[in-house]
Motif scaffolding. Structure first.
Motif, short mmCIF file in Angstrom:
data_model
loop_
_atom_site.label_atom_id
_atom_site.label_comp_id
_atom_site.label_asym_id
_atom_site.label_seq_id
_atom_site.Cartn_x
_atom_site.Cartn_y
_atom_site.Cartn_z
N ALA A 70 0.82 -1.21 0.00
CA ALA A 70 0.00 0.00 0.00
C ALA A 70 0.85 1.25 0.00
CB ALA A 70 -0.92 0.00 1.22
N HIS A 71 2.04 1.21 0.66
CA HIS A 71 2.99 2.33 0.68
C HIS A 71 2.45 3.56 1.39
CE1 HIS A 71 5.70 0.12 -1.87
NE2 HIS A 71 4.82 0.09 -2.88
N ARG A 72 1.20 3.56 1.78
CA ARG A 72 0.63 4.73 2.46
C ARG A 72 0.13 4.29 3.83
NH1 ARG A 72 -2.21 4.63 -2.20
NH2 ARG A 72 -4.22 4.47 -1.10
N PRO A 73 0.49 4.96 4.89
CA PRO A 73 0.08 4.56 6.24
C PRO A 73 -1.43 4.39 6.39
CG PRO A 73 1.78 6.23 6.37
CD PRO A 73 1.41 6.14 4.92
N ALA A 74 -2.21 5.34 5.89
CA ALA A 74 -3.67 5.27 6.04
C ALA A 74 -4.22 4.05 5.32
CB ALA A 74 -4.32 6.54 5.52
N ALA A 75 -3.74 3.83 4.10
CA ALA A 75 -4.19 2.67 3.34
C ALA A 75 -3.73 1.39 4.01
CB ALA A 75 -3.67 2.74 1.91
N GLY A 76 -2.50 1.42 4.57
CA GLY A 76 -1.98 0.22 5.23
C GLY A 76 -2.81 -0.19 6.40
N ILE A 77 -3.25 0.79 7.21
CA ILE A 77 -4.07 0.47 8.38
C ILE A 77 -5.35 -0.22 7.94
CG2 ILE A 77 -5.41 1.48 10.25
CD1 ILE A 77 -3.26 3.65 10.44
N GLY A 78 -6.04 0.30 6.91
CA GLY A 78 -7.28 -0.29 6.44
C GLY A 78 -7.06 -1.65 5.82
N THR A 79 -5.99 -1.82 5.05
CA THR A 79 -5.75 -3.07 4.35
C THR A 79 -5.43 -4.20 5.32
OG1 THR A 79 -4.93 -1.83 2.46
CG2 THR A 79 -4.41 -4.17 2.55
N ALA A 80 -4.61 -3.96 6.32
CA ALA A 80 -4.27 -5.00 7.29
C ALA A 80 -5.52 -5.49 8.00
CB ALA A 80 -3.26 -4.46 8.29
#
Length: 533
Positions: A70-80
């Motif tokens: 995701a490379h983006r913290p916000a996207a990473g939180i949602g994806t995990a």
């Protein structure tokens, strides 16, 4: 399979929305492939656990890989969080496959993989990966625990012998109590008569009866007292104090008779209906009447209710005991009928076929042929006797047809098979006797009809049924040679009839018929005197 597919599709759709790349679909496909063997063979001791372990490992790796992509913290939180939401599925699947110790091992494996991925990729620390991992490990553990609890509860309810043990304990206690009780023990009629005696000692009553529930939404008369026998109201849907007392479970008074034929219509009387309530159930009613208006003031009503209250539980126990005994007897008769039909009857039929084949193979002039014909005739007679016995065992009083109908059907069947002319006289009121009493009267009538067929050598059979609860009289007469020439083996049947009559507190009468033959009658209660009411 449907749940897994739906969750996988949801995870794929949300992951693609957060990270729109084909990379996501590859991991979703790997998760589906890992879980397929567990879907097809969930209870297999090797394939199932390995498949669920593979699901857990791939799900954790997918969460780490897609979060890193995701490379983006916000996207990473949602994806995990999205990918790890599938983590509870393998644990719940293990619980439903009755492998309750597998779920903790799967969660431990998931924790190891998630920690290893975090150590291998320090960049995941900035995406909220650790928080999502802890949250979904905890939620997956809760889901697996709930699944294990539900599964164990269902198994214990289905497999536990506790209900049977409890039933055995209660039946044993009932048998012990029945043996220890004095007097009328668990006889509903005896208890009802004793209750009427107690009530008439404290409240005035010209007529009185105890009624209880029966099939078809009607009441049956267990006992009745008074100068004249009357036809009490037995419908629970009628506009009467009897119906009101049953529904409200409270004593009811009325200024008109609750019997259909007790007094001249329009004559004012005093009627008191006291319900017999055991716990929350109405098990019966006591109907009291006197020709004196206003004979039941509130203090007397309260006194009657106080006397009747302890009798409700005794009467309910007697009725339940009677029902259990009747059901057990009926089941045993049906079992015997099946065993005779499938055993001895079938074997005798095969013997008859064998004799027929032998007769067809032998010449008509052979001396053995005549002996075989005699033997074949005897086998046919025995088969006929067995069929009649089976009919008798399976005969029951129909819930709606009534006792007289059941006796008439049996008499017609026996008369047709034996070549007897059957003369029927049936007089049955709409009120019904208790089911156990009807069953005993039917068996007595069957035994009397069978004795007439077997031993009397009669040409005519007269069956008279007069049923006006709680009174009943069944009379069976024949024009045979009478009791003098009755074979000794028939005497056992007479003893059984006497025992049955005594059980329902009836009277068995056996007397000669003029000019010839025998009359067997069973009388329950005292005869109605309709002309005087």
């Amino acid at each position: 399979m449907a749940v897994r597919g739906a969750i996988l599709i949801l995870v794929a759709a949300l992951s693609l929305r957060a990270v729109p790349t084909w990379y996501v679909l590859v991991w979703i496909a790997l998760m589906a492939a890992a879980g397929l063997p567990a879907v097809l063979r969930p209870a297999q001791p090797v394939i199932g656990p390995l498949s669920r372990l593979a699901e857990v490992v791939i799900t954790c790796l997918a969460a780490a890989a897609i979060t890193h992509a995701a490379h983006r913290p916000a996207a990473g939180i949602g994806t995990a969080a999205i990918v790890l939401s599938y983590l509870w599925v393998p644990g719940v699947s293990a619980a439903l496959a009755r492998r309750r110790f597998e779920a903790p091992l799967l969660l431990a494996a998931a924790a190891v993989v998630l920690v290893a991925a975090r150590l291998a990729d320090p960049s995941l620390g900035a995406t909220g990966y650790t928080g999502s991992s802890i949250l979904w490990l905890w939620l997956s553990g809760v889901a697996a625990g709930v699944a294990v609890f539900v599964q164990q509860s269902l198994l214990s309810e289905r497999d536990s012998p506790q209900p049977y043990a409890e039933a055995t304990r209660l039946l044993t206690q009932l048998r012990t109590v029945a043996r220890q009780l004095p007097g009328a023990t668990l006889d509903p009629g005896g208890l009802a008569e004793h209750l009427l005696d107690e009530l008439r000692a404290v409240v005035p009553a010209t007529r009185a009866a105890v009624l209880s529930a029966s099939g078809g939404g009607r009441l049956v008369v267990l006992a009745q007292m008074g100068a004249d026998r009357v036809d009490w109201e037995t419908g629970l849907d009628a506009d009467s104090a009897i119906a009101d007392a049953w529904a409200s479970q409270q004593p009811q008074t009325a200024n008109r008779s609750q019997a259909r034929s007790a007094v001249t219509p329009g004559t004012e009387v005093s009627a008191l209906i006291v319900p017999l309530v055991a716990g929350v159930r109405t098990v019966g009613l006591i109907a009291l009447e006197t020709d004196t208006p206003g004979a039941y003031p509130p203090p007397l009503v309260a006194r009657a209710a106080q006397v009747a209250a302890p009798a409700a539980l005794r009467l309910e126990a007697a009725l339940l005991f009677d029902e259990v005994r009747s059901l057990a007897t009926s089941e045993e008769r049906q079992r015997l009928a099946r065993e005779i039909h499938d055993g001895v009857a079938q074997e005798l039929v095969m013997v008859g076929y064998g004799i027929d084949n032998a007769l067809a193979a032998l010449p008509d002039v052979d001396a053995t042929t005549e002996e075989l014909r005699v033997l074949r005739s005897e086998v046919t007679r025995v088969i006929t006797e067995l069929r009649l016995s089976l009919f008798e065992l399976r005969s029951e009083v129909d819930r709606y047809g009534g006792l007289a109908t059941a006796i008439a059907d049996y008499a017609r069947t026996v008369g047709q098979s034996a070549g007897l002319r059957v003369h029927l006289s049936l007089d049955e009121s709409t009120a019904r006797l208790p089911a156990a009493t009807e069953a005993e009267l039917l068996r007595i009538a069957q035994e009397a009809i069978t004795n007439a067929r077997k031993h009397a050598g009669a040409e005519n059979l007269w069956v008279t049924c007069t049923i006006d609860p709680p009174f009943a009289e069944i009379e069976v007469s024949d024009d045979g040679h009478g009791m003098v020439d009755t074979p000794k083996e028939g005497r056992y049947g007479l003893a059984i009839m006497a025992e049955r009559a005594e059980r329902i507190r009836g009277r068995l009468e056996i007397r000669p018929r003029v000019p010839n033959g025998t009359t067997v009658a069973v009388v329950l209660g005292s005869a109605p005197r309709r002309g005087s009411v």
